[in-house]
Design an enzyme around this catalytic site. Structure first.
Site, PDB file in Angstrom:
ATOM      1  N   LYS A 121      67.390  37.463  19.074  1.00  0.00           N
ATOM      2  CA  LYS A 121      66.156  38.169  19.453  1.00  0.00           C
ATOM      3  C   LYS A 121      65.400  38.649  18.216  1.00  0.00           C
ATOM      4  CE  LYS A 121      66.253  42.397  20.999  1.00  0.00           C
ATOM      5  NZ  LYS A 121      66.482  43.595  21.834  1.00  0.00           N
ATOM      6  N   ASP A 173      63.952  39.967  25.159  1.00  0.00           N
ATOM      7  CA  ASP A 173      64.329  41.360  25.383  1.00  0.00           C
ATOM      8  C   ASP A 173      64.253  41.651  26.878  1.00  0.00           C
ATOM      9  OD1 ASP A 173      61.659  41.655  26.024  1.00  0.00           O
ATOM     10  OD2 ASP A 173      61.162  42.849  24.268  1.00  0.00           O
TER      11      ASP A 173
END
Length: 211
Positions: free
Chosen positions: A132, A151
């Site tokens: 991420k 996310d």
């Protein structure tokens, strides 16, 4: 096939998304801004982007973003969780990826033609980056058209769009890449740029467009 309503932003949000994407592309022209974004993405895990941005501004104001020890940085990092650990990671980044060498290092490891390869390099070499964070950094310097920042905001919206059945409790690398590919297919079917959809989903959840 018409786009799902959730993927069609209001005109003002659409304009802000266009400006944001254009802004990301310009970051690649500045070694200073590339370095800032690398540090910003060190600070974001389990903290808000707004708070991480405040830390970056405070460190810059005190001439401690590109120099200084972790101890010197700590007092300006308190807006984010695990600030001591993140201060140490910022010191590591400035030593391993100095501002005037960072762009060259990224080019040697895949950019601009292969962001996926660069992401693998970042995973190996940047302490504090998972998929991420590495994806977030690459998007913020203009290379988000092939990679997803998975996310909780994005995952929740992928469930709403039927791309995945549920938000996973944990996100292994294998699972992350599988969901990213499903998102990529969804974008192609609906003719939505990959990096634009990320910002649409983010704005749906937060009411704003922010890095």
């Amino acid at each position: 096939m018409s786009k799902p309503k959730i993927c069609t932003p209001k005109p003002l949000i659409k304009l802000n998304i266009t400006k944001a994407l254009e802004g990301y592309a310009r970051v690649w022209e500045s070694e200073e801004r590339i370095f800032e974004e690398m540090c910003f993405c060190i600070l974001t895990p389990q903290s808000s982007a707004r708070q991480a941005d405040k830390v970056i501004k405070q460190l810059k104001e005190h001439n401690l973003l590109e120099r200084g020890t972790a101890k010197e940085k700590e007092s300006y990092c308190k807006n984010v969780r695990f600030f001591r650990t993140k201060a140490k990671r910022l010191e590591e980044v400035q030593q391993k990826f100095p501002k005037n060498k960072l762009k060259k290092i990224l080019i040697e490891n895949g950019l601009p033609n292969n962001p996926v390869k660069t992401r693998e390099f970042l995973l190996r070499e940047v302490n504090g980056y998972g998929l991420k964070e590495a994806s977030h950094f690459l998007r913020n310097i203009g290379f988000g058209s092939e990679i997803a920042i998975l996310d909780r905001h994005i995952l929740k919206n992928l469930v709403k769009c039927g791309v995945i059945n549920e938000v996973p409790k944990t996100l292994s690398k294998k699972n992350y890449l599988e969901i990213e590919e499903k998102m990529r297919v969804f974008c192609k079917l609906n003719k939505i740029p990959f990096d634009e959809l990320d910002l649409i989903f983010w704005s749906n959840e937060t009411g704003e467009v922010f890095k």
